[in-house]
Write an enzyme that holds these catalytic residues in place. Structure first.
Site, mmCIF file in Angstrom:
data_model
loop_
_atom_site.group_PDB
_atom_site.id
_atom_site.type_symbol
_atom_site.label_atom_id
_atom_site.label_comp_id
_atom_site.label_asym_id
_atom_site.label_seq_id
_atom_site.Cartn_x
_atom_site.Cartn_y
_atom_site.Cartn_z
ATOM 1 N N ARG A 4 0.849 -1.176 0.000
ATOM 2 C CA ARG A 4 0.000 0.000 0.000
ATOM 3 C C ARG A 4 0.888 1.230 0.000
ATOM 4 N NH1 ARG A 4 -5.211 1.692 2.780
ATOM 5 N NH2 ARG A 4 -4.450 3.354 4.107
ATOM 6 N N THR A 56 -0.777 7.705 -1.072
ATOM 7 C CA THR A 56 -2.023 7.737 -1.849
ATOM 8 C C THR A 56 -3.067 6.758 -1.312
ATOM 9 O OG1 THR A 56 -1.246 5.985 -3.316
ATOM 10 C CG2 THR A 56 -0.726 8.260 -3.955
ATOM 11 N N ASP A 114 3.365 -11.437 14.070
ATOM 12 C CA ASP A 114 3.592 -11.352 12.628
ATOM 13 C C ASP A 114 3.855 -12.748 12.084
ATOM 14 O OD1 ASP A 114 5.076 -11.130 10.090
ATOM 15 O OD2 ASP A 114 4.899 -8.990 10.459
ATOM 16 N N ASP A 117 7.123 -13.175 10.005
ATOM 17 C CA ASP A 117 8.333 -13.138 10.832
ATOM 18 C C ASP A 117 8.483 -14.407 11.655
ATOM 19 O OD1 ASP A 117 9.307 -10.754 9.966
ATOM 20 O OD2 ASP A 117 8.529 -9.572 11.631
HETATM 21 N N1 URA Z 1 -0.346 -9.802 9.649
HETATM 22 C C1 URA Z 1 0.224 -10.586 10.602
HETATM 23 O O1 URA Z 1 1.175 -11.302 10.318
HETATM 24 N N2 URA Z 1 -0.267 -10.538 11.840
HETATM 25 C C2 URA Z 1 -1.310 -9.770 12.201
HETATM 26 O O2 URA Z 1 -1.721 -9.792 13.360
HETATM 27 C C3 URA Z 1 -1.909 -8.968 11.193
HETATM 28 C C4 URA Z 1 -1.408 -8.996 9.929
#
Ligand code: URA
Length: 212
Positions: free
Chosen positions: A103, A107, A199, A202
Protein backbone atom coordinates in the site's frame (compact mmCIF):
# COMPACT_ATOMS: atom_id res chain seq x y z
CA UNK A 1 -27.80 -16.49 6.26
CA UNK A 2 -24.07 -15.82 6.44
CA UNK A 3 -21.93 -18.93 6.34
CA UNK A 4 -19.83 -19.83 9.38
CA UNK A 5 -16.18 -18.87 9.00
CA UNK A 6 -14.56 -20.88 11.78
CA UNK A 7 -13.75 -24.47 10.91
CA UNK A 8 -14.13 -26.25 14.21
CA UNK A 9 -12.07 -29.36 14.94
CA UNK A 10 -10.07 -30.54 17.98
CA UNK A 11 -6.92 -30.81 15.85
CA UNK A 12 -7.38 -27.25 14.67
CA UNK A 13 -7.77 -26.07 18.27
CA UNK A 14 -4.63 -27.95 19.28
CA UNK A 15 -2.35 -26.65 16.53
CA UNK A 16 -3.77 -23.14 16.75
CA UNK A 17 -2.79 -22.78 20.41
CA UNK A 18 0.73 -23.99 19.49
CA UNK A 19 0.84 -21.36 16.76
CA UNK A 20 -0.28 -18.60 19.11
CA UNK A 21 2.25 -19.51 21.82
CA UNK A 22 5.12 -17.02 21.68
CA UNK A 23 7.53 -19.77 22.81
CA UNK A 24 6.87 -21.90 19.70
CA UNK A 25 10.02 -22.18 17.58
CA UNK A 26 9.97 -21.14 13.89
CA UNK A 27 10.21 -24.79 12.84
CA UNK A 28 7.27 -25.83 15.01
CA UNK A 29 5.38 -22.74 13.88
CA UNK A 30 5.80 -23.72 10.22
CA UNK A 31 4.78 -27.30 11.00
CA UNK A 32 1.57 -26.26 12.77
CA UNK A 33 0.81 -23.70 10.04
CA UNK A 34 1.16 -26.46 7.41
CA UNK A 35 -1.09 -28.83 9.35
CA UNK A 36 -3.70 -26.14 9.89
CA UNK A 37 -3.62 -25.22 6.19
CA UNK A 38 -4.27 -28.89 5.36
CA UNK A 39 -7.20 -29.09 7.76
CA UNK A 40 -8.67 -25.83 6.43
CA UNK A 41 -8.21 -26.99 2.85
CA UNK A 42 -10.33 -30.05 3.60
CA UNK A 43 -13.26 -27.70 4.27
CA UNK A 44 -12.46 -25.06 1.65
CA UNK A 45 -12.33 -27.65 -1.15
CA UNK A 46 -15.46 -29.54 -0.10
CA UNK A 47 -17.45 -28.30 -3.14
CA UNK A 48 -14.82 -28.93 -5.84
CA UNK A 49 -16.35 -30.71 -8.80
CA UNK A 50 -15.27 -34.24 -9.70
CA UNK A 51 -15.90 -36.47 -12.71
CA UNK A 52 -16.21 -40.20 -12.90
CA UNK A 53 -13.16 -42.11 -14.04
CA UNK A 54 -12.09 -45.74 -14.21
CA UNK A 55 -9.02 -47.15 -12.58
CA UNK A 56 -7.35 -50.53 -12.89
CA UNK A 57 -6.40 -52.04 -9.53
CA UNK A 58 -4.23 -55.21 -9.39
CA UNK A 59 -7.54 -57.12 -9.17
CA UNK A 60 -10.02 -55.48 -11.54
CA UNK A 61 -11.19 -52.28 -13.16
CA UNK A 62 -13.29 -50.11 -10.92
CA UNK A 63 -14.70 -46.63 -10.94
CA UNK A 64 -13.52 -43.58 -9.07
CA UNK A 65 -13.75 -39.82 -9.20
CA UNK A 66 -11.08 -37.27 -10.01
CA UNK A 67 -10.95 -33.50 -9.68
CA UNK A 68 -12.53 -31.81 -12.68
CA UNK A 69 -11.71 -28.16 -12.07
CA UNK A 70 -8.63 -26.04 -12.47
CA UNK A 71 -7.62 -24.73 -9.08
CA UNK A 72 -5.36 -21.72 -8.53
CA UNK A 73 -3.52 -20.99 -5.30
CA UNK A 74 -2.82 -17.33 -4.69
CA UNK A 75 -0.61 -16.78 -1.64
CA UNK A 76 -0.67 -13.29 -0.17
CA UNK A 77 3.04 -12.54 0.17
CA UNK A 78 4.89 -13.18 2.28
CA UNK A 79 3.19 -15.23 5.00
CA UNK A 80 0.84 -16.90 2.50
CA UNK A 81 3.84 -18.87 1.22
CA UNK A 82 3.65 -20.92 4.44
CA UNK A 83 0.37 -22.39 3.19
CA UNK A 84 1.30 -23.25 -0.40
CA UNK A 85 3.06 -26.61 0.03
CA UNK A 86 0.33 -28.30 2.09
CA UNK A 87 -2.24 -27.24 -0.51
CA UNK A 88 -0.04 -28.51 -3.33
CA UNK A 89 0.28 -31.84 -1.51
CA UNK A 90 -3.51 -32.11 -1.63
CA UNK A 91 -3.98 -30.69 -5.15
CA UNK A 92 -0.72 -31.46 -7.00
CA UNK A 93 -1.96 -29.96 -10.26
CA UNK A 94 -3.02 -26.67 -8.70
CA UNK A 95 -1.53 -23.59 -10.34
CA UNK A 96 0.29 -21.15 -8.08
CA UNK A 97 -0.14 -17.51 -9.06
CA UNK A 98 1.91 -14.89 -7.25
CA UNK A 99 0.81 -11.33 -6.65
CA UNK A 100 2.97 -8.88 -4.72
CA UNK A 101 1.12 -5.84 -3.43
CA UNK A 102 1.93 -3.07 -1.00
CA UNK A 103 0.00 0.00 0.00
CA UNK A 104 1.40 3.38 -1.00
CA UNK A 105 0.98 5.31 2.25
CA UNK A 106 0.84 8.68 0.47
CA UNK A 107 -2.02 7.74 -1.85
CA UNK A 108 -3.47 4.79 0.13
CA UNK A 109 -3.59 2.97 -3.23
CA UNK A 110 -2.36 -0.59 -3.74
CA UNK A 111 0.85 -0.88 -5.73
CA UNK A 112 1.61 -4.12 -7.56
CA UNK A 113 5.33 -4.85 -7.41
CA UNK A 114 4.89 -8.34 -8.82
CA UNK A 115 1.96 -9.54 -10.90
CA UNK A 116 2.18 -12.75 -12.88
CA UNK A 117 -1.56 -13.34 -13.06
CA UNK A 118 -2.46 -13.70 -16.75
CA UNK A 119 -5.39 -12.07 -18.50
CA UNK A 120 -6.84 -15.12 -20.24
CA UNK A 121 -7.99 -18.67 -19.37
CA UNK A 122 -8.89 -18.07 -15.72
CA UNK A 123 -8.87 -20.94 -13.25
CA UNK A 124 -12.25 -22.29 -12.14
CA UNK A 125 -11.58 -21.85 -8.44
CA UNK A 126 -9.01 -19.63 -6.71
CA UNK A 127 -7.95 -20.18 -3.12
CA UNK A 128 -6.45 -16.98 -1.71
CA UNK A 129 -4.02 -17.97 1.03
CA UNK A 130 -3.84 -15.18 3.60
CA UNK A 131 -2.84 -16.52 7.03
CA UNK A 132 -3.84 -13.34 8.85
CA UNK A 133 -6.98 -11.67 7.50
CA UNK A 134 -6.48 -8.36 9.33
CA UNK A 135 -7.89 -5.17 7.70
CA UNK A 136 -8.95 -7.07 4.57
CA UNK A 137 -7.43 -4.32 2.38
CA UNK A 138 -4.84 -6.48 0.63
CA UNK A 139 -7.04 -9.51 0.23
CA UNK A 140 -9.80 -7.40 -1.37
CA UNK A 141 -7.28 -6.05 -3.91
CA UNK A 142 -6.24 -9.64 -4.66
CA UNK A 143 -9.89 -10.62 -5.14
CA UNK A 144 -10.39 -7.58 -7.43
CA UNK A 145 -7.44 -8.77 -9.54
CA UNK A 146 -8.77 -12.34 -9.71
CA UNK A 147 -12.22 -11.06 -10.67
CA UNK A 148 -10.63 -9.00 -13.47
CA UNK A 149 -8.96 -12.24 -14.65
CA UNK A 150 -12.46 -13.78 -14.74
CA UNK A 151 -12.23 -16.32 -11.91
CA UNK A 152 -15.81 -17.41 -11.15
CA UNK A 153 -15.24 -18.80 -7.65
CA UNK A 154 -12.90 -17.37 -5.04
CA UNK A 155 -12.34 -18.57 -1.46
CA UNK A 156 -10.17 -16.99 1.21
CA UNK A 157 -8.31 -19.40 3.47
CA UNK A 158 -6.89 -17.84 6.65
CA UNK A 159 -5.43 -19.16 9.87
CA UNK A 160 -6.90 -16.27 11.89
CA UNK A 161 -9.38 -13.62 10.81
CA UNK A 162 -10.31 -10.30 12.43
CA UNK A 163 -13.90 -9.01 12.43
CA UNK A 164 -12.71 -5.85 10.62
CA UNK A 165 -11.28 -7.88 7.72
CA UNK A 166 -14.31 -10.12 7.51
CA UNK A 167 -16.60 -7.08 7.37
CA UNK A 168 -14.59 -5.54 4.52
CA UNK A 169 -14.61 -8.75 2.46
CA UNK A 170 -18.36 -9.20 3.05
CA UNK A 171 -19.02 -5.62 2.02
CA UNK A 172 -16.88 -5.63 -1.12
CA UNK A 173 -17.15 -9.27 -2.15
CA UNK A 174 -20.26 -10.82 -0.58
CA UNK A 175 -19.96 -13.98 -2.71
CA UNK A 176 -16.41 -14.82 -1.54
CA UNK A 177 -16.31 -17.42 1.22
CA UNK A 178 -13.86 -17.14 4.10
CA UNK A 179 -12.55 -20.15 6.02
CA UNK A 180 -10.44 -19.66 9.14
CA UNK A 181 -9.36 -21.56 12.23
CA UNK A 182 -10.51 -18.71 14.47
CA UNK A 183 -12.12 -15.28 14.41
CA UNK A 184 -10.27 -13.14 16.95
CA UNK A 185 -11.40 -10.04 18.87
CA UNK A 186 -10.12 -7.00 16.98
CA UNK A 187 -7.12 -5.17 15.48
CA UNK A 188 -4.78 -3.12 17.64
CA UNK A 189 -3.44 0.35 16.71
CA UNK A 190 -0.73 -1.26 14.52
CA UNK A 191 -3.36 -3.38 12.73
CA UNK A 192 -2.21 -6.58 14.40
CA UNK A 193 -4.88 -9.14 15.21
CA UNK A 194 -5.58 -9.50 18.96
CA UNK A 195 -4.95 -11.96 20.54
CA UNK A 196 -3.55 -13.28 17.23
CA UNK A 197 -0.08 -14.72 17.01
CA UNK A 198 2.07 -11.74 16.07
CA UNK A 199 3.59 -11.35 12.63
CA UNK A 200 2.99 -14.66 10.87
CA UNK A 201 5.71 -14.06 8.26
CA UNK A 202 8.33 -13.14 10.83
CA UNK A 203 7.48 -16.08 13.05
CA UNK A 204 7.37 -18.62 10.23
CA UNK A 205 10.48 -17.37 8.43
CA UNK A 206 12.43 -16.55 11.63
CA UNK A 207 12.92 -12.89 10.81
CA UNK A 208 11.73 -11.44 14.11
CA UNK A 209 13.91 -8.54 15.24
CA UNK A 210 13.83 -7.00 18.71
CA UNK A 211 14.89 -3.62 17.35
CA UNK A 212 11.74 -3.19 15.21
N1 URA B 1 -0.35 -9.80 9.65
C1 URA B 1 0.22 -10.59 10.60
O1 URA B 1 1.18 -11.30 10.32
N2 URA B 1 -0.27 -10.54 11.84
C2 URA B 1 -1.31 -9.77 12.20
O2 URA B 1 -1.72 -9.79 13.36
C3 URA B 1 -1.91 -8.97 11.19
C4 URA B 1 -1.41 -9.00 9.93
Amino acid sequence: MEEPIEVGHPLIDHHLQLLRDERTSPGDFRRSARLLATLLAFEATRDLETVETTVRTPLETTSGRRLAQRVGLVPVLRAGLLMVDPLLDLIPDAEVWHLGIFRDESTAQPVYYYDKVPTDRPVDVALVLDPMLATGGTVCVVVDRLRAWGVPRIEIVSLIAAPEGIAMVRRRHPDVRIRACAVDRHLDHRKYIVPGLGDAGDRGFNTQRDDR
